[in-house]
Design a protein around this motif. Structure first.
Motif, mmCIF file in Angstrom:
data_model
loop_
_atom_site.group_PDB
_atom_site.id
_atom_site.type_symbol
_atom_site.label_atom_id
_atom_site.label_comp_id
_atom_site.label_asym_id
_atom_site.label_seq_id
_atom_site.Cartn_x
_atom_site.Cartn_y
_atom_site.Cartn_z
ATOM 1 N N GLU B 299 -34.199 -24.872 -10.607
ATOM 2 C CA GLU B 299 -33.842 -26.251 -10.298
ATOM 3 C C GLU B 299 -35.029 -27.181 -10.564
ATOM 4 O OE1 GLU B 299 -32.356 -28.833 -6.512
ATOM 5 O OE2 GLU B 299 -32.302 -26.653 -6.349
ATOM 6 N N ALA B 300 -36.214 -26.756 -10.094
ATOM 7 C CA ALA B 300 -37.411 -27.579 -10.302
ATOM 8 C C ALA B 300 -37.711 -27.723 -11.797
ATOM 9 C CB ALA B 300 -38.599 -26.942 -9.588
ATOM 10 N N TRP B 301 -37.544 -26.639 -12.522
ATOM 11 C CA TRP B 301 -37.817 -26.641 -13.967
ATOM 12 C C TRP B 301 -36.883 -27.612 -14.687
ATOM 13 C CZ3 TRP B 301 -41.232 -25.727 -17.494
ATOM 14 C CH2 TRP B 301 -40.855 -25.480 -18.807
ATOM 15 N N LYS B 302 -35.590 -27.516 -14.347
ATOM 16 C CA LYS B 302 -34.625 -28.379 -15.025
ATOM 17 C C LYS B 302 -34.835 -29.833 -14.642
ATOM 18 C CE LYS B 302 -31.295 -25.020 -16.295
ATOM 19 N NZ LYS B 302 -29.966 -24.721 -16.682
ATOM 20 N N ALA B 303 -35.231 -30.062 -13.393
ATOM 21 C CA ALA B 303 -35.475 -31.432 -12.969
ATOM 22 C C ALA B 303 -36.625 -32.026 -13.769
ATOM 23 C CB ALA B 303 -35.784 -31.458 -11.477
ATOM 24 N N LYS B 304 -37.622 -31.195 -14.079
ATOM 25 C CA LYS B 304 -38.792 -31.712 -14.792
ATOM 26 C C LYS B 304 -38.539 -31.830 -16.282
ATOM 27 C CE LYS B 304 -43.600 -30.356 -15.708
ATOM 28 N NZ LYS B 304 -44.435 -31.528 -15.538
ATOM 29 N N MET B 305 -37.861 -30.816 -16.844
ATOM 30 C CA MET B 305 -37.798 -30.713 -18.303
ATOM 31 C C MET B 305 -36.447 -31.080 -18.896
ATOM 32 S SD MET B 305 -40.849 -29.837 -18.930
ATOM 33 C CE MET B 305 -40.659 -29.615 -20.680
ATOM 34 N N GLY B 306 -35.416 -31.147 -18.088
ATOM 35 C CA GLY B 306 -34.105 -31.453 -18.646
ATOM 36 C C GLY B 306 -33.124 -30.322 -18.401
ATOM 37 N N GLU B 307 -31.844 -30.699 -18.291
ATOM 38 C CA GLU B 307 -30.791 -29.762 -17.897
ATOM 39 C C GLU B 307 -30.656 -28.592 -18.868
ATOM 40 O OE1 GLU B 307 -28.570 -28.563 -15.434
ATOM 41 O OE2 GLU B 307 -30.025 -29.962 -14.591
ATOM 42 N N GLU B 308 -30.903 -28.857 -20.168
ATOM 43 C CA GLU B 308 -30.571 -27.815 -21.141
ATOM 44 C C GLU B 308 -31.672 -26.755 -21.246
ATOM 45 O OE1 GLU B 308 -31.768 -30.675 -21.851
ATOM 46 O OE2 GLU B 308 -33.307 -30.391 -23.388
ATOM 47 N N ARG B 309 -32.793 -26.976 -20.570
ATOM 48 C CA ARG B 309 -33.898 -26.021 -20.704
ATOM 49 C C ARG B 309 -33.641 -24.761 -19.877
ATOM 50 N NH1 ARG B 309 -38.563 -28.013 -22.904
ATOM 51 N NH2 ARG B 309 -39.195 -25.838 -22.844
ATOM 52 N N VAL B 310 -34.174 -23.649 -20.371
ATOM 53 C CA VAL B 310 -33.962 -22.364 -19.712
ATOM 54 C C VAL B 310 -35.304 -21.814 -19.212
ATOM 55 C CG1 VAL B 310 -31.918 -21.749 -21.004
ATOM 56 C CG2 VAL B 310 -34.157 -21.222 -21.950
ATOM 57 N N THR B 311 -35.229 -20.810 -18.365
ATOM 58 C CA THR B 311 -36.457 -20.145 -17.921
ATOM 59 C C THR B 311 -36.525 -18.777 -18.572
ATOM 60 O OG1 THR B 311 -35.301 -19.250 -16.021
ATOM 61 C CG2 THR B 311 -36.473 -21.315 -15.702
ATOM 62 N N ASN B 312 -37.716 -18.192 -18.624
ATOM 63 C CA ASN B 312 -37.822 -16.860 -19.223
ATOM 64 C C ASN B 312 -38.923 -16.034 -18.572
ATOM 65 O OD1 ASN B 312 -40.160 -17.873 -20.296
ATOM 66 N ND2 ASN B 312 -39.415 -17.988 -22.387
ATOM 67 N N ASP B 313 -39.105 -14.845 -19.093
ATOM 68 C CA ASP B 313 -39.981 -13.870 -18.454
ATOM 69 C C ASP B 313 -41.448 -14.296 -18.374
ATOM 70 O OD1 ASP B 313 -40.346 -10.688 -17.810
ATOM 71 O OD2 ASP B 313 -41.914 -11.431 -19.136
ATOM 72 N N PRO B 314 -42.067 -14.760 -19.473
ATOM 73 C CA PRO B 314 -43.472 -15.164 -19.346
ATOM 74 C C PRO B 314 -43.656 -16.297 -18.329
ATOM 75 C CG PRO B 314 -42.907 -14.882 -21.652
ATOM 76 C CD PRO B 314 -41.629 -14.810 -20.878
ATOM 77 N N MET B 315 -42.625 -17.125 -18.160
ATOM 78 C CA MET B 315 -42.739 -18.176 -17.154
ATOM 79 C C MET B 315 -42.834 -17.573 -15.774
ATOM 80 S SD MET B 315 -39.990 -20.897 -18.640
ATOM 81 C CE MET B 315 -39.975 -21.881 -17.180
ATOM 82 N N GLU B 316 -42.015 -16.543 -15.527
ATOM 83 C CA GLU B 316 -42.108 -15.884 -14.226
ATOM 84 C C GLU B 316 -43.479 -15.247 -14.055
ATOM 85 O OE1 GLU B 316 -40.970 -12.108 -13.435
ATOM 86 O OE2 GLU B 316 -40.323 -12.408 -11.373
ATOM 87 N N ALA B 317 -44.012 -14.686 -15.154
ATOM 88 C CA ALA B 317 -45.338 -14.058 -15.078
ATOM 89 C C ALA B 317 -46.375 -15.087 -14.640
ATOM 90 C CB ALA B 317 -45.701 -13.446 -16.422
ATOM 91 N N HIS B 318 -46.306 -16.285 -15.202
ATOM 92 C CA HIS B 318 -47.237 -17.331 -14.789
ATOM 93 C C HIS B 318 -46.986 -17.729 -13.325
ATOM 94 C CE1 HIS B 318 -50.071 -18.198 -17.732
ATOM 95 N NE2 HIS B 318 -49.449 -19.080 -18.482
ATOM 96 N N TYR B 319 -45.703 -17.763 -12.971
ATOM 97 C CA TYR B 319 -45.335 -18.120 -11.602
ATOM 98 C C TYR B 319 -45.992 -17.150 -10.607
ATOM 99 C CZ TYR B 319 -42.221 -18.324 -7.501
ATOM 100 O OH TYR B 319 -41.706 -18.393 -6.232
ATOM 101 N N ILE B 320 -45.836 -15.853 -10.906
ATOM 102 C CA ILE B 320 -46.428 -14.853 -10.012
ATOM 103 C C ILE B 320 -47.952 -14.918 -10.080
ATOM 104 C CG2 ILE B 320 -46.660 -12.384 -9.576
ATOM 105 C CD1 ILE B 320 -43.850 -12.037 -10.681
ATOM 106 N N GLY B 321 -48.479 -14.968 -11.317
ATOM 107 C CA GLY B 321 -49.934 -14.975 -11.491
ATOM 108 C C GLY B 321 -50.579 -16.157 -10.795
ATOM 109 N N PHE B 322 -49.978 -17.329 -10.977
ATOM 110 C CA PHE B 322 -50.560 -18.527 -10.378
ATOM 111 C C PHE B 322 -50.547 -18.431 -8.853
ATOM 112 C CE2 PHE B 322 -49.958 -22.808 -8.572
ATOM 113 C CZ PHE B 322 -51.122 -23.412 -9.025
ATOM 114 N N ASN B 323 -49.410 -18.017 -8.295
ATOM 115 C CA ASN B 323 -49.320 -17.945 -6.841
ATOM 116 C C ASN B 323 -50.259 -16.890 -6.271
ATOM 117 O OD1 ASN B 323 -47.355 -19.933 -5.803
ATOM 118 N ND2 ASN B 323 -46.037 -18.968 -7.326
#
Lengths: 676, 430, 390
Positions: B299-323
């Motif tokens: 939801e946060a991703w789409k709010a920032k980047m637009g409805e049609e954007r998708v999420t993927n695995d490296p994004m989750e990796a950054h999510y975990i790594g950053f946290n």
């Protein structure tokens, strides 16, 4: 056999759809589900079969529907009590639950409380195989066709019987032939009567389809063995000489030709592998490899010495060998056979392969049929390769044809040519965003792409290229600047992600001539487009006023001007035409590959080479160049199928050498035109 | 010659110095600097820009929560432009000129290899979010993407056990990740009893688009009656042409399944997936995973980047790594690299797919492996999810790597030879 | 004697002295301001950037010689630059890895056999790209001297063979440009293959770590290479100037202006062209051999056709047929590039749209090429000349 009976019975039950479900069967079914709920929820090919059998054994009438829903990922379960349900929903938020046994409503729940069951495709295959018996006689032709496919995917003995029963009832003529064909494949595989199998085999003479070849090859599976003498009671396929024989597709052997053998034919059994076989069969002692010897040496170090040798001296293989033989003499290590002794042992044994199928008559016929088929497969493969070559050539041609005008005819080195292709592809994409119907959007997209790139080309000619006609090498730099600017601009506008440019349905799929030769419709469309453009440009340049004036201006602008031709206008239009065609090519290329801002990069060098190899100033030359490059690349790929990159490298090297010998290209202009 | 060129040079130099000085003065102690080293132009921009945006989103959210150690985070974005030597240059700039405390970045293996010597020399900290070939362990890098045993091996097991595949086509782009992965897989398959002649390998260049012959070759593999499966390590936009050809040839996932290791939601958004339904991908994350954390992340991703954007695995990796990094900094009470590194071991953070990721002493994560089937809408249907698999820096399936072990916590060595009990090297191999 | 000639030459061409003087001042200036030997205002990363820029300037001089003076627009000179880097990179990788292997095996039970040593190095170098065997082209990589010789020989011989073939069949103008572009593309594609034995797409990395000098800080190493780059640039500048100001230079310029006329006058045009082609290839190779240890990594993408086009663009922007023009062009464009991609310039907000330099820099660069070719055909160097005359 009991299982077979059950199947036949349940088929009959299903067919006649007689009995009303008795409460007993329903209860049994419910019981099986609740006993096995875990195996159903997280199904695995390894564990699901007994569950399926148990479900089927309940004879419950709704079992088929249950299996079908399961296969279609329409089966859910309630998290609270693991009860299986079917669901209906309007808004994907709340779901109405239906009982799997009697279809009664179980109330409405939010999505959180239920979970969808997602069998993997292996499990779905097993489900499909179970459903075959219900579906082979389904009133719907499509369902019958699907169930035939699933039989063919994973044939089982019991399918043969079901198939033979269903074939009698089949009414659709087209499907009947397919029924008969699959029945014959299953006959070859499972029938116990050799005569029936041979008859089925012979009927496939010359058939190219993959499933037939697969069943023949499976029939001719061989296994390797070694013995002191050749056994009598086996269906022998070939005798193998290590390092000297190879294997044919039909299981027979051929002798390698030693040094003359350039085709990459490989021996079936290397000497080392042969010796390993002997070791495995307990016919020879195991080898001790250098690594193992090193371990033994290390284990025997005493006071920095092994035997009489200092450890520090053991820095060569010879020293280690001699240290090891010392250990052998001392009885601290096992001796190993020398190469010669190993060779001796190998030559004392016979290596052979025998067919798994024991009936020699069957394998003989199968071999004959297979060889026959393989011969025509090879022929068809070459035909397919030629089609691929033509297709690649037409792609290169399409990419280069705009350049053939701007560079070939006008001598403008347009490094931004690739970006015009890209611009065309993006135009197509934008149109597709506005017009959702794919067919109409392509029909609109092509002229739009032409207009956009034509306009951009005209603009570029007026603003930049016009001022550089007498400085050709500098055009190269200026257009290169435009190229990187356009590329980055596209990135800023459309983002870096690849954009979809989707072909209409009628360009989906492929023209399948047989199981070996096929070509996708989109490639055919590109080929047609290429031909169309070729004819059009040939016509424009040779038969129209514009073409005449273009040729006049490129050959001698001053003379042309004094004849009343406006060279500025002609140059502008010609350049625009070249760019416009590149734009249309962009739509075609985007349809078959991808639309990114880097799209042009992939084609620019290739396009220049196509034009140069073919011969500048001549559309025929571009055609010849594209054909040569396309075919050449496919031929090199054929010889080295595992490395496409190498094929491209060799092709470019070939082009470099080719230009050394024909600097003016394949079709060179002669006389004055050549100097222009 | 002349005043002006001298003047030009001096002004250029002066402006350089000025900017250098400017950054120094700006790097006061009121913020913690996070370097973002992802290509924003060039060939890799297609994948890496998304990760830059992900990082900006994560930093924004963290700052809204009050930052780290009471300080705000400041993102320093540089563009290495898909130019591998430039990665080394920019990494040095981030560490010395901008003095960032941590770097999140890189996609390709070669860019990582380019950065490694710099990061190790300057004792920096890099979070690398992409699945990779393993066979590496650096003291200064945390690998939050999958190692081969967290993606390739489970997917191959799925082929062997669930689908009964007997013949393998390993298709890849010609670079290090496919080469090494395929080498590991070949050995693995041979160990599992697959004959060498039943493994077909093909390498294609980056951005390859002419797939008809290769697809035909793969289809022809089925002629000997064995079930064929394709394992694809084809990279980036070459996939678009490959899948289009696959769809055109009518290769059904039931006949010849294709499992891809580099194709995610982002790549599929570039094509029509109607004809690809049922083909597979193996990742540690899919957008379709059902969990509350995932829903709010999307939801946060789409709010920032637009409805049609998708999420993927490296994004989750950054999510975990950053946290994990945030938590480690909080735990260590400082952004000092060595202290944070020590605090990283054993850090736990919930995955977006459910379960918990754990940072291991070999700088890899323990994460679940998911296998998904492509659906019509370009999303994946998750059909298999394992328990958490610990990432393995050195593969167990190649003899020369099987003896190696990475343990930065107790052994303090990333390349420890367990047969001779020696540390082969402290620096990583690049 | 030699000295006398040189002195006379320098007296006749004071611009050379000016150039060398500025180079010396620049070098000393950077050294004094550096972290390694100075007050630490100029960061090590900037020293590396400047050192690399000097190498690029050297490559630009080679390009100017072959294009600006001889009229051969080679779009493949970066291939020689890259080859030079590969040759020195092979030694750097081998020697560094050998030390690591020897250190790791110092305590081994048995001393290594030569084969085992070579295998262990092979696994270390090629393990990361899925290989382990040493290809034949690494035969000389254990010898610094031989490999250094190869830096000159390999690109030189390639240029000789390619040039001989191309000039012999009178491939000229645009055709030659496209042919050289094909050459660098073929080379890049070849190196991209893992089977080429040079680690494919990964290339050779960690080159900034000199074997045996792991403990020396990069602040020092970067300065050594910076001096090396300045020295090579100075020497090659003088050589280039010597060539263009000699009788040889006159013939070369004549070939550029009218090739057939020179041929009719009895000159061996092909020979002259070949000489310039090979000597510039060697210059580019030397520049590459100093450049890549500073960059730290070399891989096939460096040899992609676009790199060579950039080289031509630098020369065009700096000014063709003018040696310091080439230097200015290379320095100006490459420094500006690294400046704009560094994220150091604040974005400009227009309210409705924010101009991010990272996004718009390439557009600007591209357009400036166009403007330069249209309005400053003699490049920045030409502007200098205009200024001088005024």
């Amino acid at each position: 056999m009991r299982f077979l009976l059950t199947i036949i019975m349940s088929v009959m039950l299903a067919v006649m759809s007689l009995s009303a479900t008795t409460a007993q069967e329903a209860d049994a079914f419910r019981q099986v589900l609740s006993d096995n709920y875990k195996l159903i929820q997280r199904s695995s090919t390894k564990t699901v079969s007994p569950v399926l059998e148990a479900i089927q054994n309940t004879n419950f009438q709704g079992a088929a529907e249950f299996l079908d829903k399961w296969q279609e990922k329409e089966l859910w379960f309630r998290k609270s009590d693991n009860a299986f349900v079917y669901v209906e929903t309007d808004d994907k938020k709340t779901y109405r639950l239906l009982d799997v046994v009697d279809g009664t409503g179980l109330g409405e729940v939010p999505k959180k409380e239920i979970k969808q069951i997602k069998p993997n495709s292996g499990v779905r295959g097993l489900l499909a195989a179970r459903l075959v018996q219900f579906q082979l006689t389904d009133p719907d032709v499509e369902v019958r066709r699907k169930s035939l496919e699933s039989i063919n995917r994973d044939p089982k003995l019991e399918h043969l019987e079901a198939l033979r029963i269903a074939i009698e009832k089949e009414t659709d003529a087209g499907l009947l032939a397919e029924f008969a064909r699959i029945e014959r494949i299953l006959t070859i595989k499972f029938d116990e009567d050799p005569a029936a199998r041979i008859e089925a085999l012979n009927s496939f003479s010359g058939a190219l389809s993959i499933d037939v070849r697969a069943s023949l090859n499976l029939l001719l599976t061989t296994k390797l063995a070694v013995a002191k003498t050749l056994p009598e009671d086996i269906n022998i396929a070939r005798v193998i000489v290590p390092d000297q024989t190879g294997v044919n597709p039909d299981g027979s052997a051929f002798r390698l030709h030693g040094l003359l053998d350039m085709g990459g034919d490989q021996t079936e059994l290397t000497r080392d592998a042969a010796y390993d076989m002997l070791v495995k069969a307990n016919l020879a002692p195991a080898t001790i490899d250098p690594a193992a010897r090193k371990e033994i040496l290390i284990a025997n170090i005493e006071d920095g010495k092994i035997g009489k040798l200092n450890v520090s001296e053991l820095d060569s293989d010879e020293a280690r060998d001699s240290a090891y033989s010392d250990l052998v003499l001392l009885g601290k290590a096992e001796a190993f056979l020398t190469e010669d002794e190993q060779d001796q042992l190998i030559s004392e044994h016979i290596f052979y392969a025998s067919y798994v199928e024991t009936n020699q008559e069957v394998t003989d016929v199968a071999r004959e049929v297979l060889n026959d088929i393989n011969a025509s497969v090879t022929l068809n493969q070459f035909f397919d390769l030629a089609l691929d070559g033509i297709s690649l050539a037409s792609i290169y041609f399409l990419a280069a044809i705009g350049l053939a005008i701007t560079f070939g005819v006008m001598r403008v080195i347009n490094m931004a040519h690739g970006e015009f292709i890209m611009m065309g592809a993006y135009s197509g994409y934008v149109v597709q965003q506005i017009v959702p119907n794919y067919t109409i959007s392509i029909i609109i997209g092509i002229p739009v792409a032409f207009m956009v790139t034509f306009a951009a080309g005209v603009l570029m000619e007026r603003l930049v290229i016009r001022h550089l006609y007498n400085r050709p090498l500098e055009t190269l730099l200026a257009t290169f600047g435009i190229s990187i600017a356009l590329q980055q601009l596209a990135k800023n506008i459309f983002g870096t992600q690849a954009r979809p440019l989707t072909a209409p349905d009628w360009l989906d799929g492929a023209w399948v001539i047989n199981d070996v030769v096929s070509i996708s419709w989109i490639r055919i469309a590109i080929f047609v487009l290429g031909i169309l453009f070729f004819c059009m440009i040939l016509f424009v340049l040779n038969k129209t006023r514009l073409g005449l004036e273009t040729r006049a201006v490129t050959q001698n602008p001053r003379m042309a001007a004094s004849m009343g031709i406006d060279p500025d206008k002609i140059n502008m239009l010609t350049f625009g035409l070249g760019c416009g065609i590149a734009g249309i090519a962009g739509v075609a290329i985007g349809l078959f590959a991808k639309v990114t801002s880097e799209l042009g990069n992939d084609y620019i060098v290739q396009s220049f080479m196509t034009v140069v190899v073919g011969g500048v100033g001549n559309i025929w030359g571009t055609l010849a160049g594209a054909t040569m490059i396309g075919f050449l690349q496919k031929i090199i790929e054929y010889f080295n199928p595992s490395n496409t990159l190498a094929a491209q490298t060799y092709m470019i090297i070939f082009i470099i050498i080719f230009i050394q010998f024909r600097p003016r290209g394949l079709i060179a202009l002669k006389g004055r035109a050549a100097e222009a | 010659m002349n005043g002006i060129s001298k003047k030009l040079l001096t002004t250029a130099l002066a402006s350089m110095l000025a900017t250098g000085a400017m950054t120094i003065s700006a790097s006061a102690d009121d913020t913690i600097k996070v370097g973002i080293l992802h290509s924003l132009s060039g060939t890799m921009a297609i994948s890496e820009t998304t990760l830059k945006d992900t990082m900006l989103l994560l930093i924004e959210e963290q700052n809204a929560k009050g930052g780290v150690l009471g300080k705000q985070l400041e993102a320093v974005v540089v563009d290495p432009a898909s130019d591998w030597p430039l990665f080394a240059e920019k990494a040095r700039e981030l560490l010395t000129v901008h003095e960032t405390d941590v770097i999140f970045g890189n996609w390709t293996s070669v860019s990582r290899k380019s950065v490694l010597p710099v990061i190790e020399e300057l004792n920096g900290l890099l979070f690398y979010p992409v699945q990779y070939e393993g066979e590496e362990s650096s003291k200064n890098v945390f690998y939050t993407g999958a190692a081969p045993n967290q993606q390739a091996i489970p997917a191959t097991d799925y082929y062997l056990e669930e689908l009964g595949v007997e013949k393998f086509a390993l298709l890849g782009t010609d670079y290090v990740y496919p080469r090494t992965t395929n080498k590991i897989l070949e050995q693995y398959l041979k160990d599992k009893g697959i004959a060498e002649s039943d493994i077909f390998v093909n390498y294609t260049p980056f951005g390859h688009s002419d797939w008809s012959k290769i697809v035909a070759d793969v289809v022809a593999l089925g002629a000997d009656g064995k079930k064929v499966g394709v394992i694809s390590t084809i990279n980036g936009d070459a996939n678009i042409g490959f899948y289009k050809e696959l769809a055109a040839a009518g290769v059904s996932a039931d006949d010849i399944p294709v499992v891809a290791f580099s194709v995610g939601e982002e790549e599929l958004s570039g094509l029509d997936t109607a004809n690809l339904v049922g083909h597979l991908a193996a990742w540690n994350y899919f957008q379709s995973a059902e969990s509350d954390a995932n829903a709010s992340f999307i939801e946060a991703w789409k709010a920032k980047m637009g409805e049609e954007r998708v999420t993927n695995d490296p994004m989750e990796a950054h999510y975990i790594g950053f946290n994990m990094w945030v938590n480690a900094v909080e735990a260590a009470g400082t952004t000092d690299v060595d202290a944070v590194r020590t605090a990283m071991y054993g850090q736990e953070f919930p995955n977006l797919t459910g379960g918990t990721a754990v940072m291991l002493p070999n700088h890899h994560l323990a994460k679940p492996v998911l296998i998904g089937e492509i659906q019509e809408d370009g999303q994946f249907d998750i059909i298999s999810q394992t328990a958490e698999v610990p990432g393995d820096a050195w593969t167990d399936f190649l003899p020369e790597s099987a003896v190696l072990k990475s343990d930065w916590k107790d052994l303090e060595c990333g390349m420890f030879n367990t047969s001779t009990n020696t540390c082969v090297q402290i620096k990583s191999n690049y | 004697m030699q000295d006398a000639v040189l002195t006379k030459f320098l007296l006749r061409h004071p611009s050379v002295l000016v150039f060398l003087g500025m180079l010396a001042v620049f070098t000393i200036g950077v050294t004094v301001l550096s972290e390694g030997f100075g007050i630490g205002v100029v960061s090590t990363s900037l020293v590396k950037t400047l050192g690399k820029t000097l190498c690029l300037a050297l490559a630009a001089i080679a390009m100017d010689l072959v294009w600006g003076y001889c009229g051969i627009l080679s779009l493949g000179h970066f291939a020689f630059f890259g080859l030079g880097g590969y040759m020195i990179g092979m030694w750097l990788m081998y020697a560094r890895t050998e030390l690591i292997v020897l250190k790791a095996n110092a305590a081994a039970a048995l001393p290594l056999t030569p084969q085992e040593l070579s295998d262990a190095i092979g696994v270390q170098i090629f393990g990361v790209v899925g290989g382990s065997e040493f290809p034949a082209i690494w035969a000389f990589s254990d010898s610094f001297i031989l490999q250094l010789l190869l830096v000159v020989l390999v690109p030189g011989i390639l240029a000789l063979v390619f040039g001989w073939l191309a000039f012999r069949s009178r491939v000229t103008g645009v055709y030659l440009s496209i042919l050289t572009q094909a050459m660098t593309l073929a080379l890049a594609l070849y190196l991209f293959q893992n089977d080429s034995g040079l680690r494919g797409n990964n290339g050779l990395s960690g080159l900034q770590n000199l074997p045996g000098l792991e403990e020396t800080s990069q602040a020092d190493v970067s300065l050594w290479f910076f001096w090396g780059s300045a020295f090579a640039l100075g020497v090659c500048y003088v050589i280039a100037k010597l060539i263009v100001e000699s009788k040889l230079g006159n013939v070369i310029r004549a070939i550029r202006d009218d090739e057939s006329r020179v041929r009719f006058l009895g000159y061996n045009v092909e020979g002259y062209k070949l000489f310039v082609f090979v000597i510039t290839a060697i210059m580019a190779a030397i520049a590459g051999a100093i450049y890549y240890p500073q960059a730290g990594i070399i891989n096939p993408a460096e040899l992609a056709p676009i790199a060579s086009i950039y080289l031509a663009v630098w020369v065009a922007i700096g000014g063709r047929g003018c040696l310091y023009g080439a230097v200015i062009g290379a320095i100006f464009v490459s420094l500006l590039s690294s400046f704009f991609t560094g994220g150091q310039i604040p974005n400009i907000s227009l309210g409705f749209y924010t101009i991010q330099w990272v996004d718009w820099w390439l557009v600007l660069l591209g357009l400036s090429f166009v403007l330069a070719t249209l309005y400053a055909p003699k490049g920045l160097g030409g502007l200098v000349d205009k200024f001088k005359k005024a």
